[in-house]
Design a protein around this motif. Structure first.
Motif, mmCIF file in Angstrom:
data_model
loop_
_atom_site.group_PDB
_atom_site.id
_atom_site.type_symbol
_atom_site.label_atom_id
_atom_site.label_comp_id
_atom_site.label_asym_id
_atom_site.label_seq_id
_atom_site.Cartn_x
_atom_site.Cartn_y
_atom_site.Cartn_z
ATOM 1 N N SER A 58 0.969 -1.178 0.093
ATOM 2 C CA SER A 58 0.102 -0.175 -0.011
ATOM 3 C C SER A 58 0.813 1.465 0.205
ATOM 4 O O SER A 58 0.647 2.181 -0.807
ATOM 5 N N ASP A 170 -5.712 -0.786 -5.117
ATOM 6 C CA ASP A 170 -5.204 -1.203 -3.846
ATOM 7 C C ASP A 170 -6.148 -2.346 -2.890
ATOM 8 O O ASP A 170 -7.013 -2.022 -2.522
ATOM 9 N N GLU A 171 -5.849 -3.669 -3.465
ATOM 10 C CA GLU A 171 -7.036 -4.734 -2.904
ATOM 11 C C GLU A 171 -8.487 -4.232 -3.188
ATOM 12 O O GLU A 171 -9.137 -4.371 -2.254
HETATM 13 MG MG LIG Z 1 -2.056 -2.832 2.047
#
Ligand SMILES: [Mg+2]
Ligand SMILES: Nc1ncnc2c1ncn2[C@@H]1O[C@H](COP(=O)(O)OP(=O)(O)OP(=O)(O)O)[C@@H](O)[C@H]1O
Length: 282
Positions: A58, A170-171
């Motif tokens: 991240s 991000d995910e």
């Molecule tokens: Mg992360």
């Protein structure tokens, strides 16, 4: 030098020796989270980033988005150093980041207005994007009236509406159930195929990374360092059958080995070596 020029032109985003130190939770001293990360991403490429929790995925993508600054090193977009956030880089987060007080259409228009396109034009573009993500009937709804998958489709529409060069994710499907997640993966590939967009996609999920990506950047933790940038030799278009290809399983296995934490006996062996070495000191 013809060949090297071609490679240079082909590269859209480049990370050059990114280092990130954060202050320790005690407030005393710093710890290194990212250590000398360098890689380049090709135009229209789908690149995933995978690695153990806390390895700095991240942080890395937030530095690329300009939401975080690197301690040293830099990202270059089309050869120019990136500073702060910018409309050329769209971002989609794991948690639905829509504004709950704005309608779906207003949420998509929000990104456009921040790039100076307002009023009727923004509304028209927002409607086009809602159509692309299959939500044209939901423009007047509010986020909480939509399912998780639908909300992420709005977030993708909002990120893509200002026509960024790079989409940083991000995910983005991390909070979705397995079935919705699979649908969203196929759907994202469909959108990606049809527009000039380069995607950097952070995930924990091996199958997701292999299914979606052209290449996978594997990171190790403490500090976050590149282990290997792995090619995914699976033809496109990808579909359910891709999952049973030999190449799929081989790539998956290779990545799994790269990112798996050391086994307990390996750690013990490592400690034993140190003890022995200390013991050998005069
Ligand atoms: Mg992360
Ligand atoms: N603002 C911050 N201040 C201090 N430390 C931070 C900050 N943000 C992240 N860290 C630390 O940096 C490290 C990497 O965090 P990061 O969130 O980038 O990891 P990650 O790979 O995305 O993890 P996950 O897979 O769990 O999402 C962690 O040790 C985290 O505690």
């Amino acid at each position: 030098m013809e060949g090297s020029k071609e490679v240079f032109n082909d590269c859209i985003l480049e990370a050059r020796h990114i280092v990130k130190d954060f202050e320790n939770s005690s407030g005393k001293g710093m710890h290194r989270v990212l250590d000398d990360i360098s890689f380049s991403v090709r135009r229209r490429e789908f690149l995933s980033v995978i690695g153990p929790s806390g390895c700095g995925k991240s942080t890395l993508i937030r530095i690329a988005a300009g939401l975080e600054t690197a301690t040293s090193g830099e990202f270059l977009l089309d050869g120019k150093v990136v500073r702060g956030t910018g409309a050329e880089r769209g971002m989609v987060f794991q948690k639905y980041s829509l504004f709950p007080w704005l309608s779906v259409k207003q949420n998509v228009m929000f990104g456009l207005e921040s790039t100076g396109r307002g009023g009727d034009e923004a509304e028209e573009v927002a409607e086009q994007w809602l159509e692309i993500v299959g939500l044209e009937k939901y423009g007047e709804f509010f986020p909480k009236q939509l399912s998780g998958g639908m909300q992420q489709r709005v977030a993708i529409a909002r990120a893509l509406a200002p026509q960024p060069r790079v989409l940083l994710m991000d995910e983005p499907f991390g909070a979705l159930d397995a079935q919705t997640r699979t649908q969203m993966q196929r759907y994202l590939l469909e959108v990606w195929k049809n527009i000039d967009i380069t995607i950097i996609f952070v995930t924990h999920d091996l199958d997701e990374a292999v299914f979606l990506s052209d290449r996978i950047l594997t990171l190790q933790a403490n500090p976050g360092k590149i282990k290997e940038l792995v090619d995914v030799p699976i033809p496109r278009p990808r579909n359910k059958e891709s999952l049973s290809l030999r190449e799929f399983n081989e790539t998956r296995k290779h990545i799994e080995e790269l990112i798996r934490p050391p086994k307990v006996n390996e750690v013990v062996e490592e400690d034993f070596k140190i003890v022995n070495m200390v013991g050998m000191q005069p």
